[in-house]
Design a protein around this motif. Structure first.
Motif, PDB file in Angstrom:
ATOM      1  N   TYR A   1      64.502  28.484 -62.490  1.00 29.46           N
ATOM      2  CA  TYR A   1      63.097  28.270 -62.295  1.00 29.46           C
ATOM      3  C   TYR A   1      62.652  28.949 -60.934  1.00 29.46           C
ATOM      4  O   TYR A   1      63.355  28.525 -59.820  1.00 29.46           O
ATOM      5  CB  TYR A   1      62.791  27.148 -62.358  1.00 29.46           C
ATOM      6  CG  TYR A   1      61.009  26.668 -62.450  1.00 29.46           C
ATOM      7  CD1 TYR A   1      60.501  26.263 -63.454  1.00 29.46           C
ATOM      8  CD2 TYR A   1      60.487  27.050 -61.308  1.00 29.46           C
ATOM      9  CE1 TYR A   1      59.094  25.914 -63.581  1.00 29.46           C
ATOM     10  CE2 TYR A   1      58.999  26.565 -61.101  1.00 29.46           C
ATOM     11  CZ  TYR A   1      58.349  26.292 -62.319  1.00 29.46           C
ATOM     12  OH  TYR A   1      57.035  25.969 -62.219  1.00 29.46           O
ATOM     13  N   GLY A   2      61.972  29.763 -60.683  1.00 32.14           N
ATOM     14  CA  GLY A   2      61.567  30.568 -59.391  1.00 32.14           C
ATOM     15  C   GLY A   2      60.099  30.853 -59.139  1.00 32.14           C
ATOM     16  O   GLY A   2      59.359  30.843 -60.127  1.00 32.14           O
ATOM     17  N   ASP A   3      59.772  30.994 -57.883  1.00 33.49           N
ATOM     18  CA  ASP A   3      58.560  31.416 -57.524  1.00 33.49           C
ATOM     19  C   ASP A   3      58.098  32.556 -57.675  1.00 33.49           C
ATOM     20  O   ASP A   3      59.159  33.554 -58.209  1.00 33.49           O
ATOM     21  CB  ASP A   3      58.404  31.170 -55.874  1.00 33.49           C
ATOM     22  CG  ASP A   3      57.021  30.901 -55.511  1.00 33.49           C
ATOM     23  OD1 ASP A   3      56.097  30.893 -56.216  1.00 33.49           O
ATOM     24  OD2 ASP A   3      56.580  31.492 -54.188  1.00 33.49           O
ATOM     25  N   TYR A   4      56.592  32.917 -57.708  1.00 35.57           N
ATOM     26  CA  TYR A   4      56.338  34.325 -58.259  1.00 35.57           C
ATOM     27  C   TYR A   4      56.387  35.409 -57.339  1.00 35.57           C
ATOM     28  O   TYR A   4      55.721  36.493 -57.433  1.00 35.57           O
ATOM     29  CB  TYR A   4      54.965  34.284 -58.871  1.00 35.57           C
ATOM     30  CG  TYR A   4      54.025  33.248 -58.183  1.00 35.57           C
ATOM     31  CD1 TYR A   4      53.532  33.529 -56.925  1.00 35.57           C
ATOM     32  CD2 TYR A   4      53.628  32.092 -58.670  1.00 35.57           C
ATOM     33  CE1 TYR A   4      52.751  32.700 -56.198  1.00 35.57           C
ATOM     34  CE2 TYR A   4      52.600  31.197 -58.131  1.00 35.57           C
ATOM     35  CZ  TYR A   4      52.232  31.696 -56.897  1.00 35.57           C
ATOM     36  OH  TYR A   4      51.360  30.621 -56.282  1.00 35.57           O
ATOM     37  N   ASP A   5      56.850  35.247 -55.943  1.00 36.63           N
ATOM     38  CA  ASP A   5      56.708  36.178 -54.799  1.00 36.63           C
ATOM     39  C   ASP A   5      58.079  36.651 -54.919  1.00 36.63           C
ATOM     40  O   ASP A   5      58.836  36.811 -55.864  1.00 36.63           O
ATOM     41  CB  ASP A   5      56.398  35.536 -53.582  1.00 36.63           C
ATOM     42  CG  ASP A   5      57.336  34.585 -52.972  1.00 36.63           C
ATOM     43  OD1 ASP A   5      58.358  34.280 -53.484  1.00 36.63           O
ATOM     44  OD2 ASP A   5      57.238  34.045 -51.854  1.00 36.63           O
ATOM     45  N   VAL A   6      58.204  37.629 -53.581  1.00 37.56           N
ATOM     46  CA  VAL A   6      59.278  38.366 -53.683  1.00 37.56           C
ATOM     47  C   VAL A   6      60.705  37.713 -53.746  1.00 37.56           C
ATOM     48  O   VAL A   6      61.880  37.715 -54.373  1.00 37.56           O
ATOM     49  CB  VAL A   6      59.371  39.611 -52.652  1.00 37.56           C
ATOM     50  CG1 VAL A   6      60.539  40.453 -52.532  1.00 37.56           C
ATOM     51  CG2 VAL A   6      58.384  40.324 -52.757  1.00 37.56           C
ATOM     52  N   ASP A   7      60.716  36.765 -52.682  1.00 38.77           N
ATOM     53  CA  ASP A   7      61.827  35.782 -52.411  1.00 38.77           C
ATOM     54  C   ASP A   7      62.075  34.982 -53.749  1.00 38.77           C
ATOM     55  O   ASP A   7      63.152  34.774 -54.130  1.00 38.77           O
ATOM     56  CB  ASP A   7      61.375  34.449 -51.565  1.00 38.77           C
ATOM     57  CG  ASP A   7      62.682  33.909 -51.090  1.00 38.77           C
ATOM     58  OD1 ASP A   7      63.673  34.296 -51.221  1.00 38.77           O
ATOM     59  OD2 ASP A   7      62.626  32.892 -50.137  1.00 38.77           O
TER      60      ASP A   7
ATOM     61  N   TYR B   1      62.636  31.222 -65.978  1.00 34.76           N
ATOM     62  CA  TYR B   1      61.181  30.746 -65.984  1.00 34.76           C
ATOM     63  C   TYR B   1      60.115  31.005 -64.828  1.00 34.76           C
ATOM     64  O   TYR B   1      61.179  30.523 -63.477  1.00 34.76           O
ATOM     65  CB  TYR B   1      61.221  29.372 -66.405  1.00 34.76           C
ATOM     66  CG  TYR B   1      59.544  28.940 -66.678  1.00 34.76           C
ATOM     67  CD1 TYR B   1      58.982  28.791 -67.820  1.00 34.76           C
ATOM     68  CD2 TYR B   1      58.457  28.574 -65.679  1.00 34.76           C
ATOM     69  CE1 TYR B   1      57.747  28.618 -68.230  1.00 34.76           C
ATOM     70  CE2 TYR B   1      57.242  28.160 -66.076  1.00 34.76           C
ATOM     71  CZ  TYR B   1      56.978  28.264 -67.363  1.00 34.76           C
ATOM     72  OH  TYR B   1      55.584  27.677 -67.815  1.00 34.76           O
ATOM     73  N   ILE B   2      59.445  31.888 -64.598  1.00 32.69           N
ATOM     74  CA  ILE B   2      58.390  32.126 -63.555  1.00 32.69           C
ATOM     75  C   ILE B   2      56.995  31.561 -64.043  1.00 32.69           C
ATOM     76  O   ILE B   2      56.421  32.045 -64.683  1.00 32.69           O
ATOM     77  CB  ILE B   2      58.285  33.452 -63.349  1.00 32.69           C
ATOM     78  CG1 ILE B   2      59.725  34.130 -62.937  1.00 32.69           C
ATOM     79  CG2 ILE B   2      57.570  33.812 -62.147  1.00 32.69           C
ATOM     80  CD1 ILE B   2      60.269  33.774 -61.734  1.00 32.69           C
TER      81      ILE B   2
END
Length: 584
Positions: A95-101, A123-124
């Motif tokens: 599960y990751g954030d929606y920005d570049v990082d 999942y984003i």
């Protein structure tokens, strides 16, 4: 000819010269042992390099300089839980954030583990429907689809309620984050965050992708997998480091150094496609990642859904990658259109209002502005007016959402916190923050925020600043000097490209305007000596003052970076002007 704007005054801040006895001794030693001039030795000492061995480490980072990942608090627990999930064939969700990082983190973690473990997905969250961090929808989706372990990347450190809910549904969490924790940590199986107060990990400034990399590093050590297989993902890590504007020193310098090598020699298909579509023909550095690759990856989540960015970064071949890159590039073009239109509208609002023009802060609201670019627009307004700025747009029926940006030395988060009674919620840090409030409260918030800023900000903070490393003689600038400065890269926060200052400079000919926006001048130090060519982008306002300097034989001062100019197969050194000061 188009009338040129008057040049704006900037503050020149000269860094302290390393003049203590131990520093002078180090300069002498480096001058001798490295065979460099004292200017270069002084630059190194300014950057904490005092001995030959430290210089060797600085100029030639080794992958073996990376820290033992098990020094990070909870790393052993995270590796054990990950291994246990694989043994039991559990479903793992990345599960990751929606920005570049966040998207590079997911591509790294999912992409690496997918090679050895099939029971895994990612999942984003949707930026607009779910917002930042671990969402209720994400937990629900994981539960409905039978996941029992979630590895969160670049988010989760403050998601106490969501992690608790997941636990009640039989879902464990491993959190990989790099944001500052709150007073309480989420009830996860493992919380990997070097900024934890009880974490003794030697380097605190990893990106979210960097923390995910360290978990995989530890996992590879535990499973005795070849680390070269993991190092092949460093092109993703350097994109996160560049785009998240973290310090490029310590462990980040090693990761960025080898990440750029990977990016320039054999990038994954998705990044190779982005490089092509961004028309980057020269060797990539941190700047070209920040301005060429990062905005395109970010545009996916700003305009539609960030999952498209992960799909691009995971592409297995050039054809697949090109298709995703074209789609993302269209998103970026849309983002650029929104960015330009909204910026033009915002600047017009300020210029058309005397109160806004004379204010110490900027707070603007338009219900039709696109939420995905308001942070960028806030930064654009600061480029023009250099003061704390908040751009607001309509979020839902009665709410407005805003992005805040600040200027060096002013804590915009604290200023917003002073207005908390008018806000629904807010969060962020010193230089950037987000907030939500009712539309009815906007006028009161504008008034109070201006009062808070006006009462706290110092006058000099409202003037752009240029930090200068050293005064420099033109006689010291030669090919060897340039080559050694270039080897100080990768440049970025805490290791910026050196800026030099030279006083008592005279024009060696008339200044030239280029495309009505830029200037090109030939200058010499003193009334005799070697002539250097200098180029100033967006410094056309200095054309007329320099004409007057030439007419009256007046000297002036310049600050600049030394760069290489390649034209028609010829390579010469030139000065990249940052600012000019004419003598009074």
């Amino acid at each position: 000819m188009i009338a040129q704007p008057e040049p704006k005054s900037k503050r020149w801040i000269l860094k302290p010269f390393p003049d203590a006895p131990a520093q002078r001794s180090a300069i002498e030693e480096l001058t001798r042992s490295l065979g460099v001039n004292p200017f270069l030795a002084s630059l190194l000492v300014q950057r904490g390099v005092h001995t030959f061995d430290e210089a060797r480490t600085f100029f030639r980072p080794e992958i073996t300089h990376l820290h033992d990942p098990f020094l990070m608090k909870d790393m052993d627990k995270a590796v054990e839980r990950l291994q246990f999930a694989m043994i039991r064939q559990e479903k793992i969700l990345v599960y990751g954030d929606y920005d570049v990082d966040g998207t590079t983190s997911v591509a790294l973690f999912y992409g690496f583990l997918k090679q050895i473990y099939p029971n895994i997905d990612y999942y984003i969250p949707d930026r607009y429907k779910e917002g930042y961090g671990i969402s209720k929808q994400g937990i629900q989706w994981a539960s409905e689809n039978g996941f029992t372990l979630i590895v969160s990347l670049d988010c989760g450190i403050k998601s106490i309620d969501r992690v608790t809910e997941a636990s009640q549904l039989g879902i464990d969490f491993i959190i990989c984050d790099h944001h500052r924790p709150g007073a309480e940590l989420p009830p996860a199986v493992a919380v990997l965050d070097p900024k934890r107060n009880d974490c003794s990990y030697p380097f605190k400034e990893l990106t979210g992708c960097g923390v995910g990399f360290k978990l995989l590093h530890a996992f590879c050590v535990f499973r005795e997998f070849p680390l070269d297989d993991l190092y092949a993902y460093l092109d993703l890590v350097v994109v996160s480091i560049a785009s998240d504007i973290v310090p490029i020193n310590g462990e980040n310098r090693v990761l960025a150094y080898y990440g750029l090598k990977q990016l320039n020699s054999s990038p994954r298909p998705g990044l190779k496609a982005l490089i092509r579509i961004a028309a980057i023909s020269r060797e990539l550095d941190i700047n070209s990642v920040v301005f060429g690759l990062g905005p395109r990856i970010n545009a996916a989540g700003r305009i539609e859904h960030a999952k498209a960015a992960v799909q691009l970064l995971l592409a297995q071949n050039d054809i697949e990658a090109d298709n995703f890159a074209l789609k993302i590039n269209e998103h970026n073009k849309s983002r650029q259109g929104f960015d330009k239109d909204i910026t033009d509208q915002a600047l017009a609002m300020i210029l058309g209002d005397e109160m806004l023009l004379s204010a110490k802060s900027t707070v603007l609201f338009n219900q039709g502005w696109h939420k995905g670019v308001i942070g960028i627009v806030a930064s654009r307004c600061i480029e023009r007016f250099h003061r704390p700025t908040i751009i607001l747009t309509k979020s839902n029926e009665e709410k407005a959402a805003g992005s805040a940006r600040s200027v060096p030395g002013f804590d915009v988060y604290e200023a917003i916190e002073e207005c908390a009674d008018l806000l629904e919620q807010f969060g962020g840090h010193t230089f950037a923050a987000g907030l939500t409030l009712t539309i009815d409260n906007i006028p009161a918030f504008q008034k109070k925020f201006e009062e808070v800023v006006a009462g706290r900000i110092r006058e000099e903070q409202l003037t752009p600043m240029i930090e200068i490393d050293l005064p420099l003689d033109f006689a010291a600038i030669d090919r060897k000097f340039y080559n050694i400065v270039r080897q100080m890269s990768p440049f970025g926060p805490h290791n910026l490209q050196p800026v030099f200052m030279t006083e008592d400079v005279y024009l060696a000919g008339p200044p030239m305007l280029m495309k009505e926006k830029h200037i090109r001048i030939n200058v010499r130090q003193g009334r005799s000596g070697h002539v250097m060519t200098a180029v100033g982008f967006n410094l056309s306002g200095w054309h007329e003052p320099l004409v007057q300097c030439l007419r009256h034989g007046q000297p002036f001062s310049i600050c600049y970076q030394v760069e290489e100019n390649n034209y028609n197969g010829n390579s010469t050194l030139q000065l990249h002007l940052k600012d000019i000061k004419c003598s009074q």
